[in-house]
Design a protein around this motif. Sequence first.
Motif, PDB file in Angstrom:
ATOM      1  N   LEU A  41       0.885  -1.187  -0.104  1.00  0.00           N
ATOM      2  CA  LEU A  41       0.056  -0.081  -0.137  1.00  0.00           C
ATOM      3  C   LEU A  41       0.721   1.154   0.042  1.00  0.00           C
ATOM      4  O   LEU A  41       0.479   2.302  -0.669  1.00  0.00           O
ATOM      5  CB  LEU A  41      -0.940   0.149   1.170  1.00  0.00           C
ATOM      6  CG  LEU A  41      -2.046  -1.204   1.362  1.00  0.00           C
ATOM      7  CD1 LEU A  41      -2.836  -0.590   2.707  1.00  0.00           C
ATOM      8  CD2 LEU A  41      -3.002  -0.939   0.045  1.00  0.00           C
ATOM      9  N   ALA A  45       0.716   4.049  -3.020  1.00  0.00           N
ATOM     10  CA  ALA A  45       0.726   5.650  -2.519  1.00  0.00           C
ATOM     11  C   ALA A  45       1.777   6.512  -2.993  1.00  0.00           C
ATOM     12  O   ALA A  45       1.766   7.550  -3.330  1.00  0.00           O
ATOM     13  CB  ALA A  45       0.631   5.924  -0.887  1.00  0.00           C
ATOM     14  N   THR A 117       5.973   1.676   9.631  1.00  0.00           N
ATOM     15  CA  THR A 117       4.523   1.290   9.248  1.00  0.00           C
ATOM     16  C   THR A 117       4.033   0.133  10.003  1.00  0.00           C
ATOM     17  O   THR A 117       3.437  -0.680   9.434  1.00  0.00           O
ATOM     18  CB  THR A 117       4.230   1.214   7.695  1.00  0.00           C
ATOM     19  OG1 THR A 117       5.164   0.044   7.302  1.00  0.00           O
ATOM     20  CG2 THR A 117       4.616   2.213   7.035  1.00  0.00           C
ATOM     21  N   ASP A 118       4.220   0.108  11.292  1.00  0.00           N
ATOM     22  CA  ASP A 118       3.799  -0.865  12.092  1.00  0.00           C
ATOM     23  C   ASP A 118       3.630  -0.587  13.654  1.00  0.00           C
ATOM     24  O   ASP A 118       4.566   0.405  14.159  1.00  0.00           O
ATOM     25  CB  ASP A 118       4.992  -2.048  12.174  1.00  0.00           C
ATOM     26  CG  ASP A 118       4.462  -3.494  12.873  1.00  0.00           C
ATOM     27  OD1 ASP A 118       4.024  -4.275  12.160  1.00  0.00           O
ATOM     28  OD2 ASP A 118       4.229  -3.488  14.014  1.00  0.00           O
ATOM     29  N   THR A 132       7.545   5.822  16.624  1.00  0.00           N
ATOM     30  CA  THR A 132       6.260   5.737  16.511  1.00  0.00           C
ATOM     31  C   THR A 132       5.510   5.008  15.230  1.00  0.00           C
ATOM     32  O   THR A 132       6.390   5.241  14.094  1.00  0.00           O
ATOM     33  CB  THR A 132       5.252   7.123  16.731  1.00  0.00           C
ATOM     34  OG1 THR A 132       4.005   6.669  17.210  1.00  0.00           O
ATOM     35  CG2 THR A 132       5.361   7.884  15.462  1.00  0.00           C
ATOM     36  N   GLY A 133       4.430   4.366  15.339  1.00  0.00           N
ATOM     37  CA  GLY A 133       3.854   3.741  14.023  1.00  0.00           C
ATOM     38  C   GLY A 133       2.901   4.745  13.311  1.00  0.00           C
ATOM     39  O   GLY A 133       2.125   5.095  14.021  1.00  0.00           O
ATOM     40  N   VAL A 134       2.840   4.156  12.035  1.00  0.00           N
ATOM     41  CA  VAL A 134       2.016   5.223  11.369  1.00  0.00           C
ATOM     42  C   VAL A 134       1.378   4.368  10.399  1.00  0.00           C
ATOM     43  O   VAL A 134       1.849   3.002   9.859  1.00  0.00           O
ATOM     44  CB  VAL A 134       2.471   6.312  10.551  1.00  0.00           C
ATOM     45  CG1 VAL A 134       3.051   7.244  11.344  1.00  0.00           C
ATOM     46  CG2 VAL A 134       3.789   5.734   9.493  1.00  0.00           C
ATOM     47  N   GLY A 135       0.304   4.544   9.358  1.00  0.00           N
ATOM     48  CA  GLY A 135      -0.115   3.883   8.320  1.00  0.00           C
ATOM     49  C   GLY A 135       0.767   3.968   6.976  1.00  0.00           C
ATOM     50  O   GLY A 135       1.780   4.538   7.145  1.00  0.00           O
ATOM     51  N   SER A 136       0.018   3.302   6.067  1.00  0.00           N
ATOM     52  CA  SER A 136       0.863   3.472   4.911  1.00  0.00           C
ATOM     53  C   SER A 136       0.766   4.525   4.033  1.00  0.00           C
ATOM     54  O   SER A 136       1.907   4.853   3.318  1.00  0.00           O
ATOM     55  CB  SER A 136       0.472   2.112   3.782  1.00  0.00           C
ATOM     56  OG  SER A 136      -0.775   1.988   4.092  1.00  0.00           O
ATOM     57  N   THR A 137      -0.146   5.524   4.032  1.00  0.00           N
ATOM     58  CA  THR A 137      -0.097   6.709   3.529  1.00  0.00           C
ATOM     59  C   THR A 137       1.057   7.689   4.241  1.00  0.00           C
ATOM     60  O   THR A 137       1.616   8.381   3.381  1.00  0.00           O
ATOM     61  CB  THR A 137      -1.553   7.250   3.593  1.00  0.00           C
ATOM     62  OG1 THR A 137      -2.415   6.452   2.855  1.00  0.00           O
ATOM     63  CG2 THR A 137      -1.446   8.769   2.906  1.00  0.00           C
ATOM     64  N   ASP A 138       0.908   7.670   5.504  1.00  0.00           N
ATOM     65  CA  ASP A 138       2.020   8.453   6.402  1.00  0.00           C
ATOM     66  C   ASP A 138       3.140   7.871   6.029  1.00  0.00           C
ATOM     67  O   ASP A 138       4.296   8.857   5.713  1.00  0.00           O
ATOM     68  CB  ASP A 138       1.632   8.709   7.794  1.00  0.00           C
ATOM     69  CG  ASP A 138       0.651   9.460   8.181  1.00  0.00           C
ATOM     70  OD1 ASP A 138       0.525  10.639   7.448  1.00  0.00           O
ATOM     71  OD2 ASP A 138      -0.163   9.282   9.193  1.00  0.00           O
ATOM     72  N   ALA A 140       4.177   6.729   3.297  1.00  0.00           N
ATOM     73  CA  ALA A 140       4.543   7.017   1.841  1.00  0.00           C
ATOM     74  C   ALA A 140       4.772   8.458   1.846  1.00  0.00           C
ATOM     75  O   ALA A 140       5.866   8.999   1.104  1.00  0.00           O
ATOM     76  CB  ALA A 140       3.548   7.000   0.777  1.00  0.00           C
ATOM     77  N   ALA A 141       4.377   9.562   2.473  1.00  0.00           N
ATOM     78  CA  ALA A 141       4.444  10.833   2.699  1.00  0.00           C
ATOM     79  C   ALA A 141       6.016  10.981   3.379  1.00  0.00           C
ATOM     80  O   ALA A 141       6.883  11.942   2.753  1.00  0.00           O
ATOM     81  CB  ALA A 141       3.456  11.536   3.649  1.00  0.00           C
ATOM     82  N   LEU A 148       7.821  14.180   8.617  1.00  0.00           N
ATOM     83  CA  LEU A 148       6.448  13.825   8.856  1.00  0.00           C
ATOM     84  C   LEU A 148       6.064  14.870  10.019  1.00  0.00           C
ATOM     85  O   LEU A 148       6.710  15.036  11.081  1.00  0.00           O
ATOM     86  CB  LEU A 148       6.206  12.366   9.354  1.00  0.00           C
ATOM     87  CG  LEU A 148       4.911  11.805   9.705  1.00  0.00           C
ATOM     88  CD1 LEU A 148       4.298  11.623   8.174  1.00  0.00           C
ATOM     89  CD2 LEU A 148       4.920  10.393  10.384  1.00  0.00           C
ATOM     90  N   TRP A 149       4.631  15.307   9.961  1.00  0.00           N
ATOM     91  CA  TRP A 149       4.071  16.192  11.020  1.00  0.00           C
ATOM     92  C   TRP A 149       3.787  15.362  12.287  1.00  0.00           C
ATOM     93  O   TRP A 149       3.062  14.371  12.020  1.00  0.00           O
ATOM     94  CB  TRP A 149       3.054  17.250  10.400  1.00  0.00           C
ATOM     95  CG  TRP A 149       1.695  16.706  10.041  1.00  0.00           C
ATOM     96  CD1 TRP A 149       1.217  16.366   8.854  1.00  0.00           C
ATOM     97  CD2 TRP A 149       0.652  16.458  10.921  1.00  0.00           C
ATOM     98  NE1 TRP A 149       0.173  15.892   8.820  1.00  0.00           N
ATOM     99  CE2 TRP A 149      -0.270  16.038  10.231  1.00  0.00           C
ATOM    100  CE3 TRP A 149       0.494  16.404  12.304  1.00  0.00           C
ATOM    101  CZ2 TRP A 149      -1.616  15.306  10.847  1.00  0.00           C
ATOM    102  CZ3 TRP A 149      -0.808  16.148  12.670  1.00  0.00           C
ATOM    103  CH2 TRP A 149      -1.891  15.708  12.037  1.00  0.00           C
TER     104      TRP A 149
END
Lengths: 413, 165
Positions: A41, A45, A117-118, A132-138, A140-141, A148-149
């Motif tokens: 994903l 993105a 991304t986990d 920290t963990g984020v989703g796949s769109t973050d 990709a950003a 990352l903000w």
Amino acid sequence: MGQTIVEKILNQAGGTKDLSAGDIVNARVSCLMTNDAVGELLIQALDELGAKPWDKDRIAVILDHYIPATTENAARTHKLLRDFSKKYGLHMFDQQGVCHQLMLENSVLPGDVVIGTDSHTCTYGGIGAFATGVGSTDGAAAMATGELWLKIPETIKIELKGRLPDHVHPKDIILKVVGDLGADGATYKALQFSGEGAASISTEGRFTICNMAIEAGGKTGVFEPDAVTEDYLKDRKEKGTFFKSDPDAVYCEQITVHLDQLGPHIACPWSVDNVVAVEKIAGTHIDQAFLGSCTNGRIEDLRIAAGVLKGKKIHPEVRFLVTPASRHIYQQAMAEGLLETFLSAGAIICNPGCSACFGGQGMLWEGEVCIGSHNRNFRARMGHRDSKVYLASPETVAVSALAGNIEDPRKGA
Amino acid sequence: MSVIKGKVWKFGDGVDTDIIIPARYLILPLEEMKHKAMEPVKPEFAEKVNEGDIIVAGQNFGCGSSREQAPAALKALGIRAIVAASFARIFYRNAINLGLPVIECRDLYEQVDEGDVIEITPLTGKIRMPENGMEFSGSTLPDFLLEIINNGGLIPYLSAKFKTS
């Protein structure tokens, strides 16, 4: 006004000085990690953005969930991630262990800002990084821009007093904390573990504790780096930056845990905050025991379990799965004779990776019960919707595997 | 952003990402994966949900894993908004990044039944039940996050920005 370690790290990453909890910072990312559960994903993105990885030396792609490829779809994802990594010259860890363990062995340093991304990326706070963990769109950003903000989180300070008694482990500390805070008790917040008791906990134990900050909803968990951290990094060339919270730093909440009064704890189905003292449910029948994961699959954990199992046989009706968290740990366990102990006791030794934790292998059927050293016991995560998972320390898991039911590790001691 | 009107699917507290989409399905293509959404607690959901429906849930919706497949599967099934008493942090951010409106509202949960119709005005956070006229105040989003949702998510938002800059 003083700053917490988290405020200091995020100010440094944002090129700012005086921002505090609640402020938004555009943080430069020290390293970015993605894996085979969500990496596809992220690539989609990134393609939609028409962007490329910002710095090949700061990105790791890790195949750890569906390995060795468990289905054709897994093989497709793996091929895609291998090709992508090759194309851009990224660091690819191909089936060598759980992403978080590999990041800690190879990349992360104190003071870093690490995005993964986990959700268990928060583990790296064990050496004083902000992770920290984020989703796949973050993801990709962050991969496109190297930034990352992030909203700087408020911090809950958890003061550890005294020392852990025998048969009680760092896992018991974090189970107790998650049980007390609740599954959303630390949402948007950081958990900082401090006090004289913190100094007595090994780096591996600190990883276990920080790993489960997310189970209280936390954005991250963190220990202030100290002499224990220095020792952990003794073979690494770079040492990172050791940030510490100021004495007058502001916390949104302070909690004290008296380690010498702590007993073994266990999380009952189907949520991680459903925590009780082990003796309350001792005797509960089990079908499977699992030792492994990014929470408790490290060499100290394997040593503790092997110490319990040495010269003994696990209960004939229990399947005992042992999954070292990385290839390095696997080799270490082999050199120390631990694998021989596990095999002789009747265990199944799995390849390093995420393994049974999320149902990647060792799945459960209706009504079956597993005790594991991992971090989540959500309904249907490890198989049938009417199976059950209990979470405990490696020692509690090992004594339970011998007994065929949940057992208090202090029994018979 | 205009008013979102839809039929409610109701879920309880602590709906985690392994319920929304169990980990073993994450590597399926989205069109296949979406049919597994909510399988552990409501196996009929994925087949019966309609384009434009809304999820109403209790506390800590989306706790657990960072998998963006969770909001992605719900969006692919036609869910147009989620109203929960509270959200887990990563899920909340992922939903916004995918352009799926998420509204926090503690009071709606007790008053709404599955199958009821509600109207949401994301700009003001106002939630209304047209059948009985009851109204609730939900959370709003800062302008820059609303803009992300209006663009259909972070990626289209950033792409649009790159084109104009």
